[in-house]
Design an enzyme around this catalytic site. Structure first.
Site, mmCIF file in Angstrom:
data_model
loop_
_atom_site.group_PDB
_atom_site.id
_atom_site.type_symbol
_atom_site.label_atom_id
_atom_site.label_comp_id
_atom_site.label_asym_id
_atom_site.label_seq_id
_atom_site.Cartn_x
_atom_site.Cartn_y
_atom_site.Cartn_z
ATOM 1 N N ASP A 1 -6.465 -3.729 7.543
ATOM 2 C CA ASP A 1 -7.907 -3.928 7.487
ATOM 3 C C ASP A 1 -8.669 -2.801 8.174
ATOM 4 O OD1 ASP A 1 -9.708 -5.728 6.501
ATOM 5 O OD2 ASP A 1 -8.757 -7.419 7.517
ATOM 6 N N LYS B 1 0.834 -1.222 0.000
ATOM 7 C CA LYS B 1 0.000 0.000 0.000
ATOM 8 C C LYS B 1 0.864 1.265 0.000
ATOM 9 C CE LYS B 1 -2.125 -1.061 3.777
ATOM 10 N NZ LYS B 1 -1.591 -2.417 3.948
#
Lengths: 252, 377
Positions: free
Chosen positions: A128, A14
């Site tokens: 998450d 990411k």
């Protein structure tokens, strides 16, 4: 203003994707803010030549009072990207999710967007959506769309599914929606097909297919993105094309 | 030490500032907090509680609801109770628990509004900020949401009073005195945010010529009304006779020129302050100015609660922590403050009591003087 939150399984790439995207946006003449929303506070390090910005939580810990200016908690990196890291509490203590919300409230009080007037804001969010704090970047007023980074690995797709489910749960709250998938390849068997199947099932487009590249690692070792390292590389062009696509779709 | 109060009390919180500001407006106000936490508000911070009805509730959040982040029960209760009571609006007010678990009160308000059709607000209070911040966010939200229509101005100068709650003005007659003073000066009171005015009256705020900002809590709403309707504001509380006269004159002038002004901003010749006054910045700076105009003294304001630089005079100081106050009090011969500040005063004489509801609650209501438009001397 294009405001994107980047989610995905821990370790999936990411921060690498976000930083390269930020660098690509600056190459296209855009004013960019990147906000790392992870207690590890390493989202922006490759935009800063390996010299990290002091995370907001560290600032609060050190000075025991809120900063009065954005400059006290932000640093300009490659291409003028304004880099901010939320950071987090001492590992094992406190609440990391709460730290993200506190940082966002602070940035709002400091009128970050009003004073800096960015074209693009990127939120690089830890793994998450595990609690309220990690959903903060997709609340009203922050990111308007979400990009999910995944490979074809089972656990990465599992995490991507969890993120999509969590976002769907917030449908009636006016939160951000998922814009699409960024396939960050790990070279697993039938990778494209596996991610395509997931994307189709969830009605999402694959916005970029990012090949595994040793160039990324090579330039990260030097504290930079591949865009900064060599914009002509094929991998750099993938990020450039993604940036162009995102800008065109939002008409920024 | 920062953020430590070892000798003195703490001010009423943002959560209660919101409740106080909204108390008389016919809304349903729900503190999203553990059961029992509302007794602090009702027992200490709300002098109207036993004499005036208001729909103030507590959600009674449980441990498991907090752990699970279960907002559904709250949303269900808001919809059910709101539908039954039909309030003018619904306000969901944050507290330490929802703050820590990051409850999105705005989203909850939005869902509740969609379901009930009743205007809803989510206030991100956390019980750790001062009441001043709560009043400010509540009055700003009310002005933003309900004061949208432009009205024809009245013939005589009319005034909105902004930032009025018992937390700053108690129930000692001060608010009535301010209204009487306005009338006596040949002006009228258009509305009062938010004591003694209905929501319908407040909706007509755009009819006024000028806003009088009586505490920090009214400033944000004043700025919004200035931006939206071009209504100028004057900052100050009409304490003392001479200062009240000056303030009335500035109100008329602002109504005429359209320019906002902080009424007490003036340099004084003396460098050293003889006295200090502790409390909310606008009230204290106004009182200090009123005393300076009538007596040959210089007074500095020490304000532990929210304020803005523009609301302080040259000699005034923000004193967020107990240690700051102790240091500032060393250099003065006297101090005017709530009785509970006596713990910080080491001298044998020179402590003048001026109760402040937001600091000591209702304890000193019986001896809280009304100093509006009367000689300080």
């Amino acid at each position: 203003m294009l405001k994107l939150a980047i989610y995905g399984k821990g370790g999936i790439g990411k921060s690498t994707t976000t930083s390269n995207l930020a660098a690509a946006f600056t190459r296209l003449g855009k004013k960019v803010i990147q906000i790392g929303c992870d207690p590890k506070a390493d989202s922006t390090i490759n935009l800063l030549g390996g010299n990290p910005v002091q995370p907001v939580m560290d600032y609060l810990r050190e000075f025991d009072e809120e900063p009065e200016t954005i400059g006290q908690i932000a640093k300009e990196g490659f291409g003028g990207v304004l880099c901010i890291e939320t950071g987090g509490p001492t590992p094992g203590l406190g609440c990391a999710g709460r730290g993200i919300i506190t940082t966002f409230s602070l940035l709002e009080e400091l009128e970050l967007f009003e004073t800096y007037k960015p074209d693009v804001v990127l939120y690089d969010v830890l793994g998450d959506v595990v609690c309220g704090g990690f959903a903060a970047p997709i609340r009203e007023g922050y990111a308007s769309e979400i990009l999910i980074v995944t490979s074809g690995e089972k656990m990465a797709l599992y995490a991507a599914n969890n993120i999509k489910t969590a976002v769907d749960h917030f449908e009636d709250r006016g939160y951000a929606s998922v814009k699409g998938i960024l396939l960050n390849r790990r070279n697993v068997e039938n990778e494209r097909e596996k991610v395509e199947a997931f994307a189709k099932e969830n009605g999402l487009p694959i916005l970029a297919d990012i090949p595994r590249s040793d160039d990324i690692i090579r330039y990260e070792d030097q504290g930079m993105t591949v865009i900064e390292g060599d914009e002509t590389l094929a991998i750099s062009q993938v990020y450039m094309e993604l940036a162009k696509t995102l800008l065109e779709e939002e008409d920024v | 030490m920062k953020q430590v109060a070892g000798l003195i009390s703490t001010y009423s919180s943002d959560e209660f500032g919101i409740c106080s500001a909204l108390y008389e407006l016919g809304g349903m106000v729900v503190m999203h907090d553990a059961s029992g936490c509302n007794s602090t508000y009702t027992t200490h911070d709300e002098p109207r509680w036993y004499d005036m009805d208001s729909m103030i509730y507590i959600s009674a959040i449980s441990e498991m609801e907090a752990v699970m982040g279960d907002d559904d029960k709250l949303i269900h209760d808001l919809i059910e109770t709101g539908t039954e009571l039909k309030p003018e609006f619904i306000a969901v007010v944050g507290a330490p628990i929802p703050y820590m678990i990051g409850t999105d009160l705005s989203a909850i308000a939005s869902i509740t509004e969609q379901e009930t059709g009743i205007p809803c607000f989510g206030f991100a209070a956390n019980g750790m900020h001062h009441y001043t911040k709560g009043i400010s966010m509540a009055l700003l939200a009310i002005a933003d949401r309900f004061c949208t229509k432009k009205w024809k101005k009245t013939d005589e100068i009319s005034v909105n009073l902004l930032g009025v709650t018992p937390l700053d003005f108690s129930l000692n007659g001060s608010v009535d005195s301010i209204k009487s003073w306005i009338l006596q000066e040949g002006m009228t009171v258009n509305s009062c945010f938010a004591m003694g005015s209905s929501l319908e009256e407040i909706k007509m705020a755009g009819r006024a010529h000028v806003n009088l900002v009586l505490s920090y809590g009214g400033l944000a709403a004043a700025k919004l009304l200035e931006q939206r309707f071009g209504i100028p504001y004057v900052v100050g509380v009409p304490y003392g006779r001479q200062y009240a006269d000056q303030l009335a004159s500035q109100l008329r002038q602002a109504a005429w020129t359209g320019k906002s002004v902080v009424s007490y901003q003036k340099e004084t010749k003396r460098a050293h302050s003889d006295y200090a006054i502790i409390g909310e910045s606008i009230a204290c700076a106004s009182l200090a100015t009123a005393i300076e105009m009538e007596c040959d003294v210089k007074i500095k304001v020490l304000t532990p609660v929210d304020t803005e630089h523009v609301l302080l005079r040259k000699q005034d100081r923000k004193t967020p922590d107990e240690d700051d106050l102790i240091e500032q009090l060393q250099s003065v011969q006297g101090v005017i403050a709530d009785p509970m500040y006596q713990a910080l005063w080491s001298k044998d004489s020179g402590f003048y009591t001026l109760p402040h509801e937001a600091f000591s609650g209702r304890m000193y209501d019986a001896v809280n003087p009304d100093l509006i438009n009367r000689s300080i001397r």
